[in-house]
Structure formats: structure tokens, C-alpha cells
Design an enzyme around this catalytic site. Structure first.
Site, PDB file in Angstrom:
ATOM      1  CB  THR A 196      -0.851  -0.007   1.283  1.00 35.08           C
ATOM      2  OG1 THR A 196      -1.731  -1.110   1.192  1.00 35.08           O
ATOM      3  CG2 THR A 196      -1.628   1.274   1.467  1.00 35.08           C
ATOM      4  CG  ASP A 227      -5.055   0.596   7.392  1.00 36.08           C
ATOM      5  OD1 ASP A 227      -5.065  -0.477   6.764  1.00 36.08           O
ATOM      6  OD2 ASP A 227      -4.123   1.416   7.329  1.00 36.08           O
TER       7      ASP A 227
HETATM    8  C1  SD4 Z   1      -5.213  -3.007   4.410  1.00 33.66           C
HETATM    9  N1  SD4 Z   1      -3.424  -1.641   5.219  1.00 33.66           N
HETATM   10  O1  SD4 Z   1      -6.097  -3.112   3.575  1.00 33.66           O
HETATM   11  C2  SD4 Z   1      -3.976  -2.242   4.041  1.00 33.66           C
HETATM   12  C3  SD4 Z   1      -3.058  -3.172   3.337  1.00 33.66           C
HETATM   13  C4  SD4 Z   1      -1.640  -2.780   3.422  1.00 33.66           C
HETATM   14  O2  SD4 Z   1       0.453  -3.290   3.418  1.00 33.66           O
HETATM   15  O3  SD4 Z   1      -1.237  -1.749   3.848  1.00 33.66           O
HETATM   16  N2  SD4 Z   1      -0.766  -3.596   3.108  1.00 33.66           N
HETATM   17  O4  SD4 Z   1      -5.280  -3.518   5.520  1.00 33.66           O
END
Ligand code: SD4
Length: 334
Positions: A196, A227
Site C-alpha cells: 500500500t 484501514d
Molecule cells: C489493508 N493496510 O487493507 C492495508 C493493506 C496494506 O500493506 O497496507 N498492506 O489492511
């Protein structure tokens, strides 16, 4: 010490800025500075702006933001521009086009933006649109709402000229078909390089804005939201203080409203680094299972100081400052 010299002195440290921003008078006996003065001092003493930082080793994305800021672009435009680099990068399997699908084989994206006025916008569970951070901005600017989901967000996108695109690439289809053979659902994030992207930008005026965009957990349950598009969890900005962004296991970040927590800790006087560490340690203390998932935070304050911290080794933050883009290997709790 008179009011003016208190403000001047306060501007040299993060703690001073936070104290000034909250109107805490330390032991100076000074009266409370007003918000305009706070802005003036912190911007004046920050020689590093503009600055861009982002999660993971997204060199090109961060450099794109940094150079755009150098050429005078505002913080929000630059953050969204950086996100677009990864949203359009089909090799990144956790963001935008090429992002991993959910268990049913559908790619659904989440994103949010927050600007220096404290306005924000978010989209969740959006299919067929690549640039969802830009779409989150449309929600912020063109609707009376903060968050739109699924087909509602998609329809808004078409009304504003976004193109319909198939987000499932040949390569992600192949990986999905491979996954289907076992359908093993282990929501454990990380250790690979791409993930992300959360971006925090400070422009030439010293204003801070940010954006965060993701396809979320690979092979997630249909409708699962992490999140990243949740204001306060995946991203939070308070232009008087600074900003923070998160990556990793969204469920854990949401339980402690991680990015908001970091900004509030900076308000209380912690440096960005100290605030990221405290937010990670909050999760660790509450969850004995923390060795099984990754959470990483990045943060920036109004003085242009930055910080990052994570649970597991393997996370890096990109930082563009003084026309130089560098990768910072983040210290981890474990
Ligand atoms: C999530 N935080 O959908 C995101 C995914 C992510 O590293 O950051 N991956 O939970």
C-alpha cells in the site's frame, strides 16, 4: 521572556511547536500564541520544505511528488500524483490496476485523501477505476460527503470523466487461480517489497496534505475494508501539527486509529519518530499475536521532521527533501 521570543524559541524543537500549537506555555509564562503565529513560526524555521515521504520503497512515486512540489505544486495534488504512479503500475499487486483480487476474483480498491484545511474524502470497495485516490478527492470536493462505497463511487467516477478499466491483469489472474487451488486464507501482510502507498507532502507554503491507496489484503473476504481509506487510521493530517500514514494489517491499525494517534502524540510534543514508535508499541502491547502481522507508520511534522517505525524488519520509507530522494530503512520493534 516576552511572547514573541517565546514563539521564536519554541519553533526550534518539535516539542516547542507542539506546545505552541496547543497553546501550552511551558514555564515561560507566555500567553497563548494564536494559530496564525504558530503557522508563521513553524513554516519560517523549516528550511527543508518541500518534502514528500511515502510508505515502502516507492522510489518513482515519491520522486514524482517531490519534483512536483519543487516546481510549486500544492501538497494535495502532489500526494495524489504520487499515488497515481503506483495505481497505474501493474506490477504492484496491492495497489490500483494489477492489485490482487478478493476471494471471488474481483479487484476492489480503497483510498482516501486529506488536505491542509482538514477536508477529506474516501472511497471503498471500488471496482473498475484505477485512480481511486483522485476519486477520493472528487468525493471530498464535489459531494457533500466524506466517503462513498462501491457502485456509488464508481458512478461518481464516470460522471467526472474517469475511464472504466479491467483491474485484473493476466498476471494477477494467474496468481489468483494458483491461490484457488488451496484457498488458504492467511491474512498476514508484508515482507515483500510492494505494498500500500501512503504519501505525505509538505509544499513550498509549508502546507501538509496526504493520500493513501490500496487494493487491501490479497484474497480478502468480499466487502472487506482495511484501514487505508479510513480517515484517522490509514491517514490523518492536521496542518497545524503534521501528518501520518499507515500500512500493514488494517484491522490492527483501525483498532487504535493509528494515524490519528500519531498526530495527537505529535501535538503533545513527541517527534514524528517517537510518535510512530508509541503507536506501534500501543498495538504490540494490546496484541500478543503481534509477531504474526506487520504494521508500519510514517509521519511528518510541521517543522519538516520525519519518522517511521514498524513491527517487523523489512519496511522502508522514501523521503524526498532538498531535491534528494532517499530510501530510509525503518527500525523495527522486533
Ligand atoms: C489493508 N493496510 O487493507 C492495508 C493493506 C496494506 O500493506 O497496507 N498492506 O489492511
Amino acid at each position: 521572556m516576552n511572547r514573541r521570543s517565546f514563539i521564536k524559541n519554541a519553533s526550534y524543537t518539535g516539542a516547542g511547536i507542539a506546545a505552541a500549537a496547543t497553546g501550552i506555555s511551558c514555564n515561560s509564562g507566555a500567553s497563548h500564541p494564536d494559530q496564525e503565529q504558530v503557522k508563521e513560526i513553524s513554516v519560517k524555521n523549516n528550511k527543508n520544505k518541500p518534502i514528500a515521504i511515502c510508505t515502502w520503497g516507492f522510489t518513482k512515486a515519491n520522486e514524482t511528488a517531490g519534483k512536483a512540489l519543487d516546481s510549486g505544486m500544492n501538497a494535495l495534488d502532489a500526494a495524489i500524483k504520487a499515488c497515481a504512479v503506483e495505481e497505474e503500475n501493474i506490477k504492484n499487486t496491492t495497489v490500483g490496476k494489477g492489485g490482487a483480487p478478493d476471494r471471488e476474483g474481483n479487484v476492489t480498491l480503497d483510498a482516501c485523501v486529506m488536505d491542509s484545511n482538514g477536508d477529506c474524502g474516501a472511497v471503498v470497495c471500488v471496482e473498475n477505476i484505477t485512480n481511486v485516490a483522485a476519486l477520493a478527492r472528487v468525493v471530498m470536493e464535489k459531494t457533500p460527503h466524506v466517503m462513498l462505497a462501491a457502485t456509488g463511487a464508481e458512478e461518481l467516477a464516470y460522471k467526472h470523466g474517469f475511464q472504466r478499466e479491467d483491474l485484473l491483469t493476466e498476471s494477477s489472474k494467474k496468481s489468483y487461480q494458483e491461490w484457488l487451488k488451496t484457498s488458504e486464507y492467511k491474512p498476514i501482510i508484508n515482507i515483500e517489497n510492494h505494498d500500500t502507498i501512503g504519501v505525505l507532502c509538505m509544499d513550498k507554503n509549508g502546507d501538509i496534505a496526504g493520500a493513501c491507496t490500496t487494493s487491501g489484503l490479497s484474497y480478502k473476504m468480499k466487502g472487506r475494508i482495511g484501514d487505508s481509506p479510513i480517515i484517522g487510521s490509514g491517514l490523518f493530517i492536521d496542518n497545524e501539527i503534521g501528518g501520518a500514514a499507515a500500512t500493514g494489517m488494517g484491522e490492527e491499525i483501525m483498532k487504535t486509529v493509528g494515524s490519528f494517534l500519531i498526530v495527537e502524540l505529535m501535538r503533545q510534543g513527541k517527534s514524528p519518530q517517537e510518535a510512530c514508535e508509541a503507536a506501534v508499541k500501543r498495538i504490540v502491547a494490546k496484541n500478543p499475536n503481534h509477531t504474526n502481522f506487520q504494521v508500519a507508520y510514517i509521519a511528518m511534522n510541521k517543522a519538516g521532521e520525519t519518522g517511521s517505525y514498524c513491527i517487523h524488519p523489512g519496511f522502508a520509507m522514501m523521503e524526498y527533501k532538498n531535491e534528494h530522494n532517499k530510501r530510509i530503512e525503518t527500525v523495527s520493534y522486533l
